[in-house]
Design a protein around this motif. Structure first.
Motif, PDB file in Angstrom:
ATOM      1  N   GLU A 183       0.842  -1.190   0.000  1.00 19.93           N
ATOM      2  CA  GLU A 183       0.000   0.000   0.000  1.00 19.93           C
ATOM      3  C   GLU A 183       0.872   1.233   0.000  1.00 19.93           C
ATOM      4  OE1 GLU A 183      -3.077   0.563   2.792  1.00 19.93           O
ATOM      5  OE2 GLU A 183      -3.872  -1.460   2.555  1.00 19.93           O
ATOM      6  N   THR A 184       0.424   2.241  -0.721  1.00 20.74           N
ATOM      7  CA  THR A 184       1.162   3.500  -0.738  1.00 20.74           C
ATOM      8  C   THR A 184       0.228   4.637  -0.417  1.00 20.74           C
ATOM      9  OG1 THR A 184       0.762   3.846  -3.097  1.00 20.74           O
ATOM     10  CG2 THR A 184       2.772   2.667  -2.497  1.00 20.74           C
ATOM     11  N   THR A 185       0.806   5.662   0.155  1.00 19.62           N
ATOM     12  CA  THR A 185       0.036   6.868   0.422  1.00 19.62           C
ATOM     13  C   THR A 185       0.935   8.060   0.199  1.00 19.62           C
ATOM     14  OG1 THR A 185      -1.210   8.095   2.079  1.00 19.62           O
ATOM     15  CG2 THR A 185       0.581   6.746   2.886  1.00 19.62           C
ATOM     16  N   HIS A 186       0.485   9.050  -0.497  1.00 13.97           N
ATOM     17  CA  HIS A 186       1.315  10.219  -0.757  1.00 13.97           C
ATOM     18  C   HIS A 186       1.588  10.964   0.540  1.00 13.97           C
ATOM     19  CE1 HIS A 186       1.289   9.801  -5.049  1.00 13.97           C
ATOM     20  NE2 HIS A 186       0.001   9.575  -5.015  1.00 13.97           N
ATOM     21  N   GLU A 246      12.097  -5.663  -8.659  1.00 10.57           N
ATOM     22  CA  GLU A 246      11.411  -5.968  -7.406  1.00 10.57           C
ATOM     23  C   GLU A 246      11.415  -4.783  -6.446  1.00 10.57           C
ATOM     24  OE1 GLU A 246       9.533  -8.652  -6.712  1.00 10.57           O
ATOM     25  OE2 GLU A 246       9.894  -9.009  -8.848  1.00 10.57           O
ATOM     26  N   GLY A 247      12.560  -4.134  -6.300  1.00 11.94           N
ATOM     27  CA  GLY A 247      12.623  -2.987  -5.403  1.00 11.94           C
ATOM     28  C   GLY A 247      11.694  -1.877  -5.845  1.00 11.94           C
ATOM     29  N   GLY A 248      11.651  -1.625  -7.151  1.00 14.03           N
ATOM     30  CA  GLY A 248      10.739  -0.610  -7.670  1.00 14.03           C
ATOM     31  C   GLY A 248       9.291  -0.958  -7.394  1.00 14.03           C
ATOM     32  N   ARG A 249       8.920  -2.207  -7.652  1.00 16.24           N
ATOM     33  CA  ARG A 249       7.540  -2.622  -7.389  1.00 16.24           C
ATOM     34  C   ARG A 249       7.193  -2.459  -5.920  1.00 16.24           C
ATOM     35  NH1 ARG A 249       8.994  -7.385 -10.614  1.00 16.24           N
ATOM     36  NH2 ARG A 249       8.268  -7.090 -12.776  1.00 16.24           N
ATOM     37  N   SER A 250       8.160  -2.715  -5.039  1.00 14.97           N
ATOM     38  CA  SER A 250       7.880  -2.664  -3.604  1.00 14.97           C
ATOM     39  C   SER A 250       7.534  -1.266  -3.120  1.00 14.97           C
ATOM     40  CB  SER A 250       9.084  -3.194  -2.813  1.00 14.97           C
ATOM     41  OG  SER A 250      10.152  -2.261  -2.783  1.00 14.97           O
ATOM     42  N   ILE A 251       7.958  -0.234  -3.873  1.00 13.63           N
ATOM     43  CA  ILE A 251       7.611   1.138  -3.491  1.00 13.63           C
ATOM     44  C   ILE A 251       6.567   1.743  -4.431  1.00 13.63           C
ATOM     45  CG2 ILE A 251       9.859   1.515  -2.390  1.00 13.63           C
ATOM     46  CD1 ILE A 251      10.558   3.331  -4.839  1.00 13.63           C
ATOM     47  N   GLY A 252       6.078   0.942  -5.368  1.00 17.12           N
ATOM     48  CA  GLY A 252       5.070   1.451  -6.299  1.00 17.12           C
ATOM     49  C   GLY A 252       5.633   2.174  -7.496  1.00 17.12           C
ATOM     50  N   PHE A 253       6.894   1.889  -7.850  1.00 21.59           N
ATOM     51  CA  PHE A 253       7.498   2.495  -9.033  1.00 21.59           C
ATOM     52  C   PHE A 253       7.228   1.616 -10.239  1.00 21.59           C
ATOM     53  CE2 PHE A 253      11.654   2.866 -11.555  1.00 21.59           C
ATOM     54  CZ  PHE A 253      11.192   3.935 -12.311  1.00 21.59           C
ATOM     55  N   ALA A 311      12.100   9.268 -14.114  1.00 22.44           N
ATOM     56  CA  ALA A 311      12.751   9.833 -12.923  1.00 22.44           C
ATOM     57  C   ALA A 311      11.711  10.483 -12.021  1.00 22.44           C
ATOM     58  CB  ALA A 311      13.830  10.840 -13.326  1.00 22.44           C
ATOM     59  N   GLY A 312      10.776  11.221 -12.613  1.00 25.10           N
ATOM     60  CA  GLY A 312       9.695  11.800 -11.824  1.00 25.10           C
ATOM     61  C   GLY A 312       8.866  10.736 -11.142  1.00 25.10           C
ATOM     62  N   ARG A 313       8.515   9.675 -11.880  1.00 26.28           N
ATOM     63  CA  ARG A 313       7.731   8.579 -11.291  1.00 26.28           C
ATOM     64  C   ARG A 313       8.493   7.900 -10.165  1.00 26.28           C
ATOM     65  NH1 ARG A 313       7.212   7.626 -17.063  1.00 26.28           N
ATOM     66  NH2 ARG A 313       5.203   8.509 -17.738  1.00 26.28           N
ATOM     67  N   LEU A 314       9.813   7.763 -10.328  1.00 30.66           N
ATOM     68  CA  LEU A 314      10.644   7.108  -9.323  1.00 30.66           C
ATOM     69  C   LEU A 314      10.630   7.875  -8.003  1.00 30.66           C
ATOM     70  CD1 LEU A 314      12.841   4.986  -8.549  1.00 30.66           C
ATOM     71  CD2 LEU A 314      14.530   6.563  -9.528  1.00 30.66           C
ATOM     72  N   PHE A 315      10.852   9.177  -8.069  1.00 25.25           N
ATOM     73  CA  PHE A 315      10.895   9.959  -6.835  1.00 25.25           C
ATOM     74  C   PHE A 315       9.508  10.081  -6.207  1.00 25.25           C
ATOM     75  CE2 PHE A 315      15.092  10.882  -8.292  1.00 25.25           C
ATOM     76  CZ  PHE A 315      15.819  11.152  -7.133  1.00 25.25           C
ATOM     77  N   ASP A 316       8.476  10.174  -7.031  1.00 20.70           N
ATOM     78  CA  ASP A 316       7.113  10.196  -6.505  1.00 20.70           C
ATOM     79  C   ASP A 316       6.827   8.904  -5.756  1.00 20.70           C
ATOM     80  OD1 ASP A 316       4.400  10.906  -6.079  1.00 20.70           O
ATOM     81  OD2 ASP A 316       3.814   9.881  -7.929  1.00 20.70           O
ATOM     82  N   ALA A 317       7.216   7.765  -6.327  1.00 18.40           N
ATOM     83  CA  ALA A 317       6.986   6.483  -5.667  1.00 18.40           C
ATOM     84  C   ALA A 317       7.762   6.388  -4.358  1.00 18.40           C
ATOM     85  CB  ALA A 317       7.384   5.343  -6.602  1.00 18.40           C
ATOM     86  N   ALA A 318       9.014   6.861  -4.370  1.00 18.79           N
ATOM     87  CA  ALA A 318       9.820   6.807  -3.150  1.00 18.79           C
ATOM     88  C   ALA A 318       9.205   7.656  -2.042  1.00 18.79           C
ATOM     89  CB  ALA A 318      11.242   7.268  -3.443  1.00 18.79           C
ATOM     90  N   LEU A 319       8.661   8.804  -2.405  1.00 14.38           N
ATOM     91  CA  LEU A 319       7.985   9.646  -1.418  1.00 14.38           C
ATOM     92  C   LEU A 319       6.673   9.037  -0.972  1.00 14.38           C
ATOM     93  CD1 LEU A 319       8.629  13.129  -3.045  1.00 14.38           C
ATOM     94  CD2 LEU A 319       9.435  12.421  -0.783  1.00 14.38           C
ATOM     95  N   SER A 320       5.992   8.346  -1.876  1.00 13.88           N
ATOM     96  CA  SER A 320       4.670   7.814  -1.584  1.00 13.88           C
ATOM     97  C   SER A 320       4.709   6.572  -0.711  1.00 13.88           C
ATOM     98  CB  SER A 320       3.944   7.461  -2.892  1.00 13.88           C
ATOM     99  OG  SER A 320       3.786   8.590  -3.717  1.00 13.88           O
ATOM    100  N   ASN A 321       5.786   5.801  -0.828  1.00 12.54           N
ATOM    101  CA  ASN A 321       5.853   4.539  -0.109  1.00 12.54           C
ATOM    102  C   ASN A 321       5.801   4.756   1.390  1.00 12.54           C
ATOM    103  OD1 ASN A 321       6.508   1.586   0.132  1.00 12.54           O
ATOM    104  ND2 ASN A 321       8.239   2.495   1.217  1.00 12.54           N
TER     105      ASN A 321
END
Length: 279
Positions: free
Chosen positions: A3-6, A225-232, A193-203
């Motif tokens: 689950e992710t939340t901004h 796998e790491g990307g999927r785990s944070i929603g990237f 890159a934008g999606r990556l940082f958004d996902a890292a912040l959202s996780n």
């Protein structure tokens, strides 16, 4: 699925905000609803609609003032290529410790740290069909790579000792388009890159983790796998540009040889690209 939340569409602070990576991700994060406070030693001609704090990452008092009340710090500031040990240690290692300590002191709960493929640059290019895990052990190829391995170690320390939520992003080849054959595997597009940082912040999982920063490249040899785990979920593929690359796109013979041997490419050679303040 995790689950992710901004981050409450809240206020985040971004160091190194005048740099090229920041210019890729700030508009994306603002579009996603984040209030971005930009920190750098000089404000660019285009402030991108953001509030700016002009300060060095070595100025701990100014950092604490800027970080107070922020939901997260995104740390991009640093020397982006090889340089002398003194410069690298002062800016990339001591600077990261300064940023994390200031964040801890004022209660910022989350840090997203820009690491690099060069933290593990001497890792051999895997055989076809094999992938490299996000947390493949550090094998730095330069002083710059050592500094990024240290960034990861500092992030791990602040997560374990102080309970901070830390995501380290091992960014590979971030360019507008792939520049050579190696980047058909390692490219990170500006949009991803934008999606990556958004996902890292959202996780919201918490703790410490390392994630590859790579687009959805057909020739990629990096685990997702790491990307999927944070929603990237990257969307761009370097393969779309493969036919546009010149026949000698792999570069000089030395570059081509190193590109085929190690994931850090020519940075593993005896003469890695050097940082120039005039560039």
């Amino acid at each position: 699925m995790t689950e992710t939340t901004h981050v409450a569409r809240g206020r985040i602070v971004l160091t190194g905000a005048a740099g090229s990576l920041a210019r890729d991700i700030i508009p994306y994060l603002r579009d996603r609803g984040y209030e971005v406070l930009c920190l750098d030693q000089a404000e660019p001609a285009d402030p991108m609609g953001c509030e700016w704090v002009i300060a060095s990452i070595q100025d701990r008092d100014r950092l604490r003032e800027a970080f107070a009340g922020c939901a997260a710090v995104v740390h991009l500031a640093g020397i982006p290529l090889e340089a002398s040990w003194e410069e690298i240690a002062r800016t990339n290692i001591d600077g990261t410790e300064s940023v994390l300590e200031a964040a801890r002191a004022v209660g910022v709960p989350k840090a997203v740290l820009a690491s690099s493929i060069h933290a593990a640059g001497f890792t051999p290019v895997p055989h076809r069909g094999e992938t490299l895990p996000d947390d493949v052990p550090a094998r730095p190829n330069t002083f710059y790579g050592v500094s990024k391995a240290a960034v990861e170690a500092l992030g791990s320390l602040y997560a374990d000792r102080h309970g901070m939520d830390v995501v380290c992003l091992r960014i590979a080849s971030r360019f507008s388009t792939p520049q050579n054959e190696r980047m058909l595997s390692t490219w990170l597009s500006p949009a991803d890159a934008g999606r990556l940082f958004d996902a890292a912040l959202s996780n919201a999982a918490g703790g410490f983790r390392i994630v590859w920063g790579v687009s959805r490249n057909t020739r990629s040899y990096f685990s997702r796998e790491g990307g999927r785990s944070i929603g990237f979920h990257p969307e761009d593929d370097a393969e779309a540009y493969a036919h546009d690359l010149p026949a000698d796109a792999a570069g000089a013979a030395q570059g081509s040889e190193w590109d085929q041997r190690c994931i850090g490419g020519v940075f593993c050679s005896p003469e890695p690209p050097m940082f120039s303040r005039q560039a």
